[in-house]
Design a protein around this motif. Structure first.
Motif, PDB file in Angstrom:
ATOM      1  N   LEU A  14      -1.893 -21.231 -17.752  1.00  0.00           N
ATOM      2  CA  LEU A  14      -0.945 -20.162 -17.458  1.00  0.00           C
ATOM      3  C   LEU A  14       0.433 -20.488 -18.023  1.00  0.00           C
ATOM      4  CD1 LEU A  14      -0.569 -17.471 -15.953  1.00  0.00           C
ATOM      5  CD2 LEU A  14       0.114 -18.810 -13.953  1.00  0.00           C
ATOM      6  N   ALA A  15       0.858 -21.752 -17.837  1.00  0.00           N
ATOM      7  CA  ALA A  15       2.154 -22.172 -18.367  1.00  0.00           C
ATOM      8  C   ALA A  15       2.152 -22.181 -19.893  1.00  0.00           C
ATOM      9  CB  ALA A  15       2.511 -23.555 -17.828  1.00  0.00           C
ATOM     10  N   ILE A  16       1.029 -22.574 -20.485  1.00  0.00           N
ATOM     11  CA  ILE A  16       0.928 -22.588 -21.950  1.00  0.00           C
ATOM     12  C   ILE A  16       0.989 -21.167 -22.494  1.00  0.00           C
ATOM     13  CG2 ILE A  16      -0.610 -23.105 -23.887  1.00  0.00           C
ATOM     14  CD1 ILE A  16      -1.537 -25.568 -22.361  1.00  0.00           C
ATOM     15  N   LEU A  17       0.330 -20.216 -21.799  1.00  0.00           N
ATOM     16  CA  LEU A  17       0.382 -18.815 -22.237  1.00  0.00           C
ATOM     17  C   LEU A  17       1.815 -18.289 -22.192  1.00  0.00           C
ATOM     18  CD1 LEU A  17      -0.880 -16.079 -22.953  1.00  0.00           C
ATOM     19  CD2 LEU A  17      -1.246 -15.699 -20.497  1.00  0.00           C
ATOM     20  N   GLY A  18       2.497 -18.532 -21.063  1.00  0.00           N
ATOM     21  CA  GLY A  18       3.878 -18.082 -20.967  1.00  0.00           C
ATOM     22  C   GLY A  18       4.770 -18.749 -21.999  1.00  0.00           C
ATOM     23  N   ALA A 140       5.167 -19.009 -10.129  1.00  0.00           N
ATOM     24  CA  ALA A 140       4.743 -19.514 -11.437  1.00  0.00           C
ATOM     25  C   ALA A 140       4.051 -18.425 -12.246  1.00  0.00           C
ATOM     26  CB  ALA A 140       3.813 -20.721 -11.262  1.00  0.00           C
ATOM     27  N   VAL A 141       3.238 -17.607 -11.572  1.00  0.00           N
ATOM     28  CA  VAL A 141       2.555 -16.512 -12.267  1.00  0.00           C
ATOM     29  C   VAL A 141       3.568 -15.473 -12.731  1.00  0.00           C
ATOM     30  CG1 VAL A 141       0.868 -14.643 -12.016  1.00  0.00           C
ATOM     31  CG2 VAL A 141       0.428 -16.887 -10.979  1.00  0.00           C
ATOM     32  N   ARG A 142       4.513 -15.136 -11.860  1.00  0.00           N
ATOM     33  CA  ARG A 142       5.533 -14.146 -12.235  1.00  0.00           C
ATOM     34  C   ARG A 142       6.383 -14.650 -13.402  1.00  0.00           C
ATOM     35  NH1 ARG A 142       5.979 -13.653  -6.513  1.00  0.00           N
ATOM     36  NH2 ARG A 142       7.906 -14.887  -6.519  1.00  0.00           N
ATOM     37  N   ALA A 143       6.702 -15.949 -13.388  1.00  0.00           N
ATOM     38  CA  ALA A 143       7.514 -16.501 -14.475  1.00  0.00           C
ATOM     39  C   ALA A 143       6.745 -16.504 -15.785  1.00  0.00           C
ATOM     40  CB  ALA A 143       7.962 -17.915 -14.117  1.00  0.00           C
ATOM     41  N   ALA A 144       5.456 -16.863 -15.729  1.00  0.00           N
ATOM     42  CA  ALA A 144       4.659 -16.926 -16.954  1.00  0.00           C
ATOM     43  C   ALA A 144       4.453 -15.544 -17.561  1.00  0.00           C
ATOM     44  CB  ALA A 144       3.308 -17.583 -16.669  1.00  0.00           C
ATOM     45  N   LEU A 145       4.366 -14.513 -16.714  1.00  0.00           N
ATOM     46  CA  LEU A 145       4.105 -13.153 -17.186  1.00  0.00           C
ATOM     47  C   LEU A 145       5.363 -12.311 -17.273  1.00  0.00           C
ATOM     48  CD1 LEU A 145       0.743 -12.367 -15.347  1.00  0.00           C
ATOM     49  CD2 LEU A 145       1.115 -13.251 -17.652  1.00  0.00           C
ATOM     50  N   ALA A 146       6.518 -12.952 -17.257  1.00  0.00           N
ATOM     51  CA  ALA A 146       7.770 -12.251 -17.561  1.00  0.00           C
ATOM     52  C   ALA A 146       7.911 -12.228 -19.084  1.00  0.00           C
ATOM     53  CB  ALA A 146       8.955 -12.954 -16.913  1.00  0.00           C
ATOM     54  N   ILE A 147       7.416 -11.175 -19.700  1.00  0.00           N
ATOM     55  CA  ILE A 147       7.227 -11.122 -21.144  1.00  0.00           C
ATOM     56  C   ILE A 147       8.531 -10.745 -21.855  1.00  0.00           C
ATOM     57  CG2 ILE A 147       5.893 -10.082 -23.007  1.00  0.00           C
ATOM     58  CD1 ILE A 147       4.271 -11.798 -21.085  1.00  0.00           C
ATOM     59  N   GLY A 256       2.260 -22.090 -28.372  1.00  0.00           N
ATOM     60  CA  GLY A 256       1.425 -22.762 -27.385  1.00  0.00           C
ATOM     61  C   GLY A 256       1.436 -24.264 -27.547  1.00  0.00           C
ATOM     62  N   ALA A 257       1.446 -24.733 -28.798  1.00  0.00           N
ATOM     63  CA  ALA A 257       1.519 -26.177 -29.036  1.00  0.00           C
ATOM     64  C   ALA A 257       2.824 -26.752 -28.497  1.00  0.00           C
ATOM     65  CB  ALA A 257       1.384 -26.458 -30.530  1.00  0.00           C
ATOM     66  N   SER A 258       3.903 -25.981 -28.609  1.00  0.00           N
ATOM     67  CA  SER A 258       5.194 -26.437 -28.081  1.00  0.00           C
ATOM     68  C   SER A 258       5.224 -26.432 -26.561  1.00  0.00           C
ATOM     69  CB  SER A 258       6.323 -25.552 -28.618  1.00  0.00           C
ATOM     70  OG  SER A 258       6.372 -25.565 -30.021  1.00  0.00           O
ATOM     71  N   ALA A 259       4.385 -25.598 -25.930  1.00  0.00           N
ATOM     72  CA  ALA A 259       4.414 -25.450 -24.478  1.00  0.00           C
ATOM     73  C   ALA A 259       3.515 -26.444 -23.751  1.00  0.00           C
ATOM     74  CB  ALA A 259       4.002 -24.029 -24.097  1.00  0.00           C
ATOM     75  N   ILE A 260       2.666 -27.169 -24.469  1.00  0.00           N
ATOM     76  CA  ILE A 260       1.734 -28.094 -23.817  1.00  0.00           C
ATOM     77  C   ILE A 260       2.478 -29.191 -23.074  1.00  0.00           C
ATOM     78  CG2 ILE A 260      -0.035 -29.855 -24.234  1.00  0.00           C
ATOM     79  CD1 ILE A 260      -1.122 -28.096 -26.448  1.00  0.00           C
ATOM     80  N   SER A 261       3.455 -29.795 -23.736  1.00  0.00           N
ATOM     81  CA  SER A 261       4.167 -30.914 -23.125  1.00  0.00           C
ATOM     82  C   SER A 261       4.921 -30.509 -21.864  1.00  0.00           C
ATOM     83  CB  SER A 261       5.117 -31.547 -24.157  1.00  0.00           C
ATOM     84  OG  SER A 261       5.790 -32.654 -23.613  1.00  0.00           O
ATOM     85  N   PRO A 262       5.723 -29.412 -21.865  1.00  0.00           N
ATOM     86  CA  PRO A 262       6.391 -29.015 -20.619  1.00  0.00           C
ATOM     87  C   PRO A 262       5.412 -28.639 -19.509  1.00  0.00           C
ATOM     88  CG  PRO A 262       7.427 -27.969 -22.503  1.00  0.00           C
ATOM     89  CD  PRO A 262       6.177 -28.609 -23.005  1.00  0.00           C
ATOM     90  N   ALA A 263       4.267 -28.045 -19.879  1.00  0.00           N
ATOM     91  CA  ALA A 263       3.301 -27.647 -18.857  1.00  0.00           C
ATOM     92  C   ALA A 263       2.732 -28.864 -18.144  1.00  0.00           C
ATOM     93  CB  ALA A 263       2.185 -26.824 -19.499  1.00  0.00           C
ATOM     94  N   LEU A 264       2.376 -29.893 -18.906  1.00  0.00           N
ATOM     95  CA  LEU A 264       1.841 -31.107 -18.289  1.00  0.00           C
ATOM     96  C   LEU A 264       2.915 -31.843 -17.500  1.00  0.00           C
ATOM     97  CD1 LEU A 264      -0.445 -32.453 -21.173  1.00  0.00           C
ATOM     98  CD2 LEU A 264      -1.143 -31.338 -19.048  1.00  0.00           C
ATOM     99  N   GLN A 265       4.138 -31.815 -17.996  1.00  0.00           N
ATOM    100  CA  GLN A 265       5.219 -32.487 -17.289  1.00  0.00           C
ATOM    101  C   GLN A 265       5.489 -31.813 -15.943  1.00  0.00           C
ATOM    102  OE1 GLN A 265       9.131 -32.384 -19.091  1.00  0.00           O
ATOM    103  NE2 GLN A 265       9.466 -34.529 -18.597  1.00  0.00           N
ATOM    104  N   ALA A 266       5.309 -30.487 -15.873  1.00  0.00           N
ATOM    105  CA  ALA A 266       5.506 -29.782 -14.613  1.00  0.00           C
ATOM    106  C   ALA A 266       4.489 -30.204 -13.560  1.00  0.00           C
ATOM    107  CB  ALA A 266       5.417 -28.273 -14.840  1.00  0.00           C
ATOM    108  N   LEU A 267       3.325 -30.681 -14.016  1.00  0.00           N
ATOM    109  CA  LEU A 267       2.309 -31.162 -13.090  1.00  0.00           C
ATOM    110  C   LEU A 267       2.442 -32.649 -12.785  1.00  0.00           C
ATOM    111  CD1 LEU A 267      -0.869 -29.285 -14.361  1.00  0.00           C
ATOM    112  CD2 LEU A 267       0.385 -28.874 -12.254  1.00  0.00           C
ATOM    113  N   GLY A 268       3.475 -33.277 -13.360  1.00  0.00           N
ATOM    114  CA  GLY A 268       3.722 -34.683 -13.067  1.00  0.00           C
ATOM    115  C   GLY A 268       3.156 -35.651 -14.077  1.00  0.00           C
ATOM    116  N   TYR A 269       2.626 -35.163 -15.200  1.00  0.00           N
ATOM    117  CA  TYR A 269       2.064 -36.042 -16.228  1.00  0.00           C
ATOM    118  C   TYR A 269       3.100 -36.183 -17.344  1.00  0.00           C
ATOM    119  CZ  TYR A 269      -2.303 -35.281 -13.781  1.00  0.00           C
ATOM    120  OH  TYR A 269      -3.281 -35.221 -12.816  1.00  0.00           O
ATOM    121  N   SER A 270       3.828 -37.274 -17.307  1.00  0.00           N
ATOM    122  CA  SER A 270       4.938 -37.463 -18.241  1.00  0.00           C
ATOM    123  C   SER A 270       4.622 -38.462 -19.353  1.00  0.00           C
ATOM    124  CB  SER A 270       6.190 -37.932 -17.493  1.00  0.00           C
ATOM    125  OG  SER A 270       5.936 -39.131 -16.780  1.00  0.00           O
ATOM    126  N   GLN A 271       3.473 -39.131 -19.285  1.00  0.00           N
ATOM    127  CA  GLN A 271       3.148 -40.094 -20.329  1.00  0.00           C
ATOM    128  C   GLN A 271       2.844 -39.362 -21.639  1.00  0.00           C
ATOM    129  OE1 GLN A 271       0.022 -42.724 -19.127  1.00  0.00           O
ATOM    130  NE2 GLN A 271       1.304 -43.810 -17.651  1.00  0.00           N
TER     131      GLN A 271
END
Length: 308
Positions: A14-18, A140-147, A256-271
């Protein structure tokens, strides 16, 4: 409980789509404009400077008037002016469009940095988003779908441009100019006029792409705003095979490739955060190597310098 905890791993796509839509919108506009420019047989490497000038202009006009759409309109016209300048200078004898594009990229970037110095701190109104996620109770859903509305306009323009290039008299003539200058002259066409018009259109699109950066995401003005997206547009055009409709996919892919890193970081995966942040640029390099040198069979106009 945090929104990411509620959604779990479903929050990642969802975060990657947004993020793909937010980050991909400027890439869509710039690559779309460059597609038309290259269809006329000319490459504009100065789009990075146009992108920054568009972003700075949109932010300045919005800050002064409080009207974001007026800022978008102003950014488009600044892009037209820079595109006309590039097209007119490239029409002069013994002027190389690649070298001139690099010179205008540096000039446009420097001018945007200089004029935009007073704009770094003030906050201008953002361009209102289309709230397609209001049906959900999750933020999170509302933010991702704020087009981004410019994404919707860009998709519509991509299909309209593809139709115009394939079905209108002007579009067919522009393609003739891009494929063979001698054939265009034999038909009584002016290659310089068509190329100037195409470059102006490409500049307008780059200006709107810049407005998306400063008025939507990240929604501020800074000197590091574009991150090389204007230069990346040339690679996106090759990936899209000079088809305006494929620019939509190209923009979403790189966004989408640019959004992968922030999406994982939001879930606590920073490595590996910095490695993932470099993914769009690695992808660009991989595509340029993998696709090889394009030719007319791939949709590349015959008059492009990369085919000669």
């Amino acid at each position: 409980m945090a929104e990411t905890d509620i959604l779990g791993w479903w929050g990642v796509p969802l975060a990657i789509l947004g993020g793909a839509i937010r980050v991909g919108t400027p890439l869509l506009w710039v690559s779309l404009g460059e597609t038309v420019t290259e269809k006329a047989g000319r490459i504009n490497l100065g789009l990075e400077g146009t992108l920054l000038m568009g972003a700075m202009t949109a932010y300045a006009v919005t800050l002064a008037t409080g009207q974001p759409w007026l800022g978008v309109f102003a950014a488009a016209w600044v892009g037209v002016a820079l595109g006309l300048l590039h097209g007119a200078l490239c029409s002069l004898p013994r002027v190389n469009d690649t070298a001139l594009g690099i010179a205008l990229m540096l000039a446009g970037s420097g001018l945007a940095f200089w004029l935009g110095k007073p704009l770094i701190q003030p906050g201008a109104p953002d361009l209102p988003a289309l709230p397609l996620g209001d049906w959900s109770e999750h933020q999170a859903v509302r933010a991702a779908l704020a087009i981004n509305p410019l994404f919707v306009l860009g998709v519509g323009l991509a299909f309209a441009t593809a139709w115009a290039l394939g079905r209108t008299r002007f579009g067919l003539r522009l393609r003739v100019v891009g494929d063979s200058e001698n054939a265009a002259r034999a038909f009584g066409l002016s290659p310089a006029g068509y190329r100037i018009a195409a470059t102006a259109f490409g500049g307008a699109c780059a200006g709107v792409g810049g407005a998306s950066l400063s008025l939507v995401y990240p929604g501020a003005w800074s000197e590091a705003l574009s991150s090389g997206q204007g230069v990346m547009a040339v690679a996106l055009v090759i990936f899209a095979r000079w088809d305006p409709r494929r620019c939509i996919l190209a923009g979403l892919l790189f966004g989408g490739a640019s959004a992968i890193s922030p999406a994982l970081q939001a879930l606590g995966y920073s490595q590996g955060y910095y490695l993932l942040a470099a993914l769009p640029y690695v992808l660009t390099l991989a595509l340029l190597i993998g696709l090889g040198r394009p030719g007319p069979g791939d949709g590349a106009p015959g008059e492009l310098s990369l085919n000669r």
